[in-house]
Enzyme design. Structure first.
Site, mmCIF file in Angstrom:
data_model
loop_
_atom_site.group_PDB
_atom_site.id
_atom_site.type_symbol
_atom_site.label_atom_id
_atom_site.label_comp_id
_atom_site.label_asym_id
_atom_site.label_seq_id
_atom_site.Cartn_x
_atom_site.Cartn_y
_atom_site.Cartn_z
ATOM 1 C CD GLU A 49 -2.404 1.182 2.675
ATOM 2 O OE1 GLU A 49 -2.698 2.322 3.283
ATOM 3 O OE2 GLU A 49 -2.907 0.193 3.216
ATOM 4 C CE LYS A 138 -7.003 1.314 7.164
ATOM 5 N NZ LYS A 138 -6.004 2.253 6.683
#
Length: 219
Positions: A49, A138
């Site tokens: 990421e 998340k």
């Protein structure tokens, strides 16, 4: 969860699911990504990421996708507004990550055909994103609650796909995966001082250790 949202839900990229480790790369400048990504991929990391708190990430992304896109999933993270999300999609991000709960973001990404992982901590936040059609949610900051929190969430939400982020170290990574996390999102405990001129050999060892834990839990 509506049937329409479930039908729209996009699966997470296969390499991210298969590797079960997402490295959150937060650098001082985007030019520093390459050397670190070389080592991460060599150690077996298959999902990274790239954060928008790193100056120049959007400008660097096309080059990074050309160089690493056939070997790893490259997502864009720390997305906090619709313009950033649109730029991430246009730049070719394999997935997008946001630290907040926004059903509008979920709709925008899904309509563009890009998996999205929105952040949240409370059951209400996480279920709102999941119900809207997020690819996964998340749990952030995960260090505040610990792996048992995911087991508790699985009671009312047995089908939710979750990924902990924030405070996940090598010791807790296995516990999160054993609790049912689709993957663990890790930053400082794996990267250490790699973006500040640290030993890249030590980075390789740390990355390999996380890869080994994920493989052990998968087995």
């Amino acid at each position: 969860m509506t049937g329409e949202a479930a039908a729209r839900r996009l699966a997470l990229p296969e390499r991210t699911v298969g590797s079960r480790v997402v490295v959150v790369a937060r650098a001082q400048r985007a030019e520093d990504y390459d050397a670190v990504l070389d080592v991460l991929l060599e150690a077996g990391i298959r999902s990274v990421e790239l954060t928008l708190t790193t100056p120049g990430t959007f400008d660097r992304l096309p080059r990074l996708l050309e160089r690493y896109g056939d070997s790893a999933d490259l997502g864009v993270g720390t997305v906090t507004d619709t313009d950033q999300l649109a730029r991430a999609v246009d730049a070719g991000a394999h997935y997008v990550v946001t630290p907040i709960t926004s059903t509008a973001f979920v709709a925008q990404a899904t309509e563009a055909g890009v998996p999205i992982i929105p952040g949240g901590l409370t059951p209400t936040e996480l279920f709102a994103s999941w119900s809207a059609g997020a690819s996964a949610v998340k749990i952030f900051p995960a260090g505040v609650v610990g792996p048992s929190y995911l087991k508790d969430l699985r009671g009312p939400f047995p089908d939710i796909v979750a990924m902990p982020s924030g405070g996940v170290d090598l010791d807790s990574a296995g516990a999160w995966l054993a609790a049912g996390a689709v993957a663990v999102s890790v930053g400082g405990p794996l990267l250490g001082d790699a973006f500040r001129g640290g030993d890249l050999g030590a980075l390789r060892d740390r990355a390999a250790a996380f890869v080994a834990v994920a493989a052990q839990e998968a087995a």
